[in-house]
Design a protein around this motif. Structure first.
Motif, mmCIF file in Angstrom:
data_model
loop_
_atom_site.group_PDB
_atom_site.id
_atom_site.type_symbol
_atom_site.label_atom_id
_atom_site.label_comp_id
_atom_site.label_asym_id
_atom_site.label_seq_id
_atom_site.Cartn_x
_atom_site.Cartn_y
_atom_site.Cartn_z
ATOM 1 N N LEU A 158 0.800 -1.219 0.000
ATOM 2 C CA LEU A 158 0.000 0.000 0.000
ATOM 3 C C LEU A 158 0.840 1.280 0.000
ATOM 4 N N ASN A 159 2.007 1.252 0.605
ATOM 5 C CA ASN A 159 2.746 2.509 0.746
ATOM 6 C C ASN A 159 4.222 2.391 0.359
ATOM 7 N N PHE A 160 4.581 1.354 -0.405
ATOM 8 C CA PHE A 160 5.970 1.223 -0.840
ATOM 9 C C PHE A 160 6.039 0.241 -2.020
ATOM 10 N N ASN A 161 7.178 0.245 -2.662
ATOM 11 C CA ASN A 161 7.437 -0.671 -3.772
ATOM 12 C C ASN A 161 8.401 -1.753 -3.279
ATOM 13 N N PRO A 162 7.959 -3.019 -3.205
ATOM 14 C CA PRO A 162 8.837 -4.087 -2.699
ATOM 15 C C PRO A 162 10.135 -4.234 -3.485
ATOM 16 N N ASP A 163 10.120 -3.817 -4.755
ATOM 17 C CA ASP A 163 11.336 -3.918 -5.566
ATOM 18 C C ASP A 163 12.365 -2.868 -5.169
ATOM 19 N N ARG A 164 11.888 -1.830 -4.480
ATOM 20 C CA ARG A 164 12.806 -0.772 -4.048
ATOM 21 C C ARG A 164 12.462 -0.385 -2.608
ATOM 22 N N ARG A 165 12.632 -1.346 -1.719
ATOM 23 C CA ARG A 165 12.308 -1.105 -0.308
ATOM 24 C C ARG A 165 13.215 0.004 0.242
ATOM 25 N N PRO A 166 12.628 1.091 0.723
ATOM 26 C CA PRO A 166 13.472 2.188 1.234
ATOM 27 C C PRO A 166 14.091 1.847 2.583
ATOM 28 N N ARG A 167 15.292 2.343 2.795
ATOM 29 C CA ARG A 167 15.879 2.259 4.118
ATOM 30 C C ARG A 167 15.189 3.276 5.023
ATOM 31 N N ARG A 168 15.193 2.997 6.313
ATOM 32 C CA ARG A 168 14.513 3.889 7.252
ATOM 33 C C ARG A 168 15.019 5.322 7.128
ATOM 34 N N GLN A 169 16.333 5.469 6.994
ATOM 35 C CA GLN A 169 16.911 6.816 6.940
ATOM 36 C C GLN A 169 16.607 7.538 5.630
ATOM 37 N N ASP A 170 16.127 6.795 4.623
ATOM 38 C CA ASP A 170 15.800 7.403 3.336
ATOM 39 C C ASP A 170 14.299 7.628 3.161
ATOM 40 N N TRP A 171 13.524 7.353 4.211
ATOM 41 C CA TRP A 171 12.073 7.448 4.110
ATOM 42 C C TRP A 171 11.527 8.257 5.280
ATOM 43 N N ASP A 172 10.660 9.218 4.987
ATOM 44 C CA ASP A 172 10.101 10.062 6.035
ATOM 45 C C ASP A 172 9.077 9.340 6.894
ATOM 46 N N GLY A 173 8.591 8.189 6.440
ATOM 47 C CA GLY A 173 7.570 7.480 7.192
ATOM 48 C C GLY A 173 6.198 8.093 6.997
ATOM 49 N N GLU A 174 5.259 7.716 7.861
ATOM 50 C CA GLU A 174 3.892 8.216 7.767
ATOM 51 C C GLU A 174 3.419 8.673 9.144
ATOM 52 N N LEU A 175 2.460 9.593 9.137
ATOM 53 C CA LEU A 175 1.918 10.140 10.375
ATOM 54 C C LEU A 175 0.629 9.418 10.750
ATOM 55 N N TYR A 176 0.565 8.998 12.015
ATOM 56 C CA TYR A 176 -0.610 8.300 12.532
ATOM 57 C C TYR A 176 -1.146 9.058 13.743
ATOM 58 N N GLU A 177 -2.468 9.196 13.849
ATOM 59 C CA GLU A 177 -3.050 9.722 15.076
ATOM 60 C C GLU A 177 -2.687 8.801 16.233
ATOM 61 N N ASN A 178 -2.277 9.391 17.333
ATOM 62 C CA ASN A 178 -2.002 8.561 18.522
ATOM 63 C C ASN A 178 -3.018 8.773 19.635
#
Length: 402
Positions: A158-178
Motif C-alpha cells: 500500500l505505501n511502498f514498492n517491494p522492488d525498491r524497499r526504502p531504508r529507514r533513513q531514506d524514508w520520512d515514514g507516515e503520520l498516525y493519530e495517537n
C-alpha cells in the motif's frame, strides 16, 4: 486582542468513565507510583496555559482522584456513560453545561508520557496561529499491505514498492493519530466535529507517544513512564536514596553454611558503585528479609546501613524517606530481584533489577542489568543512576538557558 474583546477561555478536559471493560477503573489504576489519570492532569496543570482543567466522569472514585490532582469535576449523565458513547458526544455534553469555554483540549487519560511543553506549543497554535483544531500524531516507518484475510487472494503493498524497499533513513515514514489529545474550538464542536476548519497536527516524540488499551500494555507503559514521563516542575528528578535488596542483588542469592555460622559473598565492584553514589551525596541502604546476625553483618564490613529481618519493605523504605526528609518516591531508587520487591520497584522513581531477577520484577522495571546479582549489578545500576542524573541536569540547564 482588541480593547474590550473577551479573552477566550481555554479548557483542558479529560474523559474518564468508570466502567472500562478491559481494565476496571483503569483511569485511576496505579502506574509507576501514580494513578494513571494523574500523569496527564499534572501535565495539563503545570503547562500554565489552561484557564480550567476538568475531568468528566461518572465515578465517585475517579472524582476523588481528579480533585486530589487539582482538577474540577463534571459529573456526566448516564446517556454519555455507555460503552457505545463517543468522545465527541461526551465533549458536547460538557460544552452544554459550560458555555464559558471557547476552546477544548480533549486529553486522553491513557497517555501518561504527555509533557507540559507539548501542550504549551499546541496552545500557541490554537491561540496565536488561529487554528480551529489541532490533534496529536506520531511518525511510524511501517510497510503496509492490503488485508486479504476475509476475501482471500494475493496481498498488495500500500505505501511502498517491494522492488525498491526504502531504508529507514531514506524514508520520512507516515503520520498516525495517537489519540493523546484533540484541541477544537466551540464553533467547530457545535457542528458536531472534533477535527475540521483550519486544521493542523502536532507531531509528538515517539518516546512520549504511549497509550494503554489492554492490561498487557501496563508493564510496558510503566517502563516508558519511568524513563520518559513528566515528574513535575521539579524535573530533573534527582535520586537521594538508593535501596537495594541484599539477597540476590548484593549477593548471588546463595548462603554458604558451616557448622557454626552462615557465609555470604559479594562483589567488590558493587562496593565501588555504592561508594561512588555516596560521594555524590546519595544515601545507600540495604534491606533483607532474612535474619542476619550482628556478627555476620560486622564481618561483611559494608559501607552502608543494613536492615535485616524486614517483612514489609515498603513500610521500611517510607520510614527511611521520612527520616531523610524525602517527600516523594520519585527521589528513591530501588533495586530488587524477588516477588517481595515488586511494590517498591513500581513505586520508586528509578528502578533496577539484576539479569537473573524473577520475571515479574523484570516486567515492572525500566532497567534490567546485564550482570546478575552478586556480580556487579549494583555497580551497573549505580552508574545508570549517575548517568541519568547528569544527563537530566544538562537537559534542565539547556532548557533554562534557552
Amino acid at each position: 486582542m482588541a480593547d474590550g474583546e473577551r479573552k477566550r477561555h481555554l479548557c483542558a478536559l479529560v474523559l474518564a468513565r468508570g466502567g472500562s471493560k478491559g481494565i476496571p477503573l483503569k483511569n485511576i489504576k496505579d502506574l509507576a507510583g501514580r494513578p494513571l489519570i494523574g500523569w496527564v492532569l499534572r501535565a495539563a496543570r503545570d503547562c500554565g496555559g489552561f484557564d480550567s482543567v476538568w475531568v468528566s466522569t461518572d465515578s465517585d472514585d475517579i472524582e476523588k482522584v481528579a480533585r486530589e490532582y487539582g482538577a474540577q469535576v463534571h459529573r456526566r449523565s448516564p446517556e454519555v456513560s455507555k460503552d457505545t458513547t463517543s468522545s465527541l458526544d461526551t465533549v458536547m455534553e460538557f460544552m452544554e453545561h459550560h458555555p464559558e469555554v471557547d476552546i477544548v483540549a480533549n486529553i486522553q487519560a491513557t497517555s501518561p508520557c504527555l509533557h507540559p511543553e507539548t501542550l504549551k506549543k499546541v496552545i500557541e497554535m490554537m491561540c496565536r496561529d488561529g487554528y480551529d483544531s489541532v490533534f496529536s500524531v506520531v511518525r511510524h516507518h511501517l510497510f503496509r499491505w492490503t488485508d486479504v484475510s476475509k476475501a482471500g487472494g494475493l496481498t498488495k503493498p500500500l505505501n511502498f514498492n517491494p522492488d525498491r524497499r526504502p531504508r529507514r533513513q531514506d524514508w520520512d515514514g507516515e503520520l498516525y493519530e495517537n489519540g493523546s489529545f484533540y484541541f477544537a474550538t466551540k464553533e467547530l464542536l457545535s457542528q458536531g466535529k472534533l477535527q475540521g476548519g483550519k486544521i493542523a497536527y502536532y507531531e509528538m516524540k515517539p518516546e512520549h507517544s504511549v497509550d494503554i488499551d489492554v492490561d498487557i500494555d501496563w508493564p510496558i507503559a510503566e517502563q516508558r513512564v519511568k524513563r520518559y514521563g513528566y515528574y513535575g516542575k521539579g524535573n530533573p528528578k534527582v535520586v537521594k536514596l538508593l535501596v537495594c535488596n541484599l539477597d540476590g542483588c548484593l549477593t548471588d542469592g546463595r548462603v554458604y553454611v558451616s557448622l557454626n555460622h552462615d557465609l555470604l559473598s559479594y562483589s567488590l565492584r558493587d562496593m565501588d558503585g555504592i561508594r561512588m553514589l555516596q560521594r555524590k551525596n546519595v544515601e545507600v541502604r540495604l534491606i533483607s528479609e532474612r535474619t542476619l546476625s550482628s556478627a555476620l553483618l560486622d564481618s561483611l564490613k559494608l559501607p552502608c546501613r543494613v536492615e535485616p529481618d524486614v517483612s514489609n519493605k515498603r513500610e521500611t523504605v517510607e520510614q527511611w524517606m521520612a527520616e531523610l526528609g524525602l517527600s516523594s518516591w520519585e527521589q528513591v531508587a530501588y533495586m530488587g530481584c524477588s516477588y517481595s520487591d515488586l511494590e517498591c520497584l513500581k513505586l520508586a522513581g528509578t528502578s533496577g533489577v539484576p539479569s537473573d531477577a524473577c520475571v515479574e520484577a523484570k516486567m515492572t522495571d525500566c532497567m534490567v542489568c546485564k550482570y546478575p546479582g552478586g556480580c556487579g549489578a549494583i555497580q551497573e545500576f549505580a552508574e545508570y543512576i549517575e548517568h541519568s542524573k547528569e544527563s537530566k541536569k544538562r537537559k534542565f540547564c539547556n532548557n533554562q538557558e534557552s
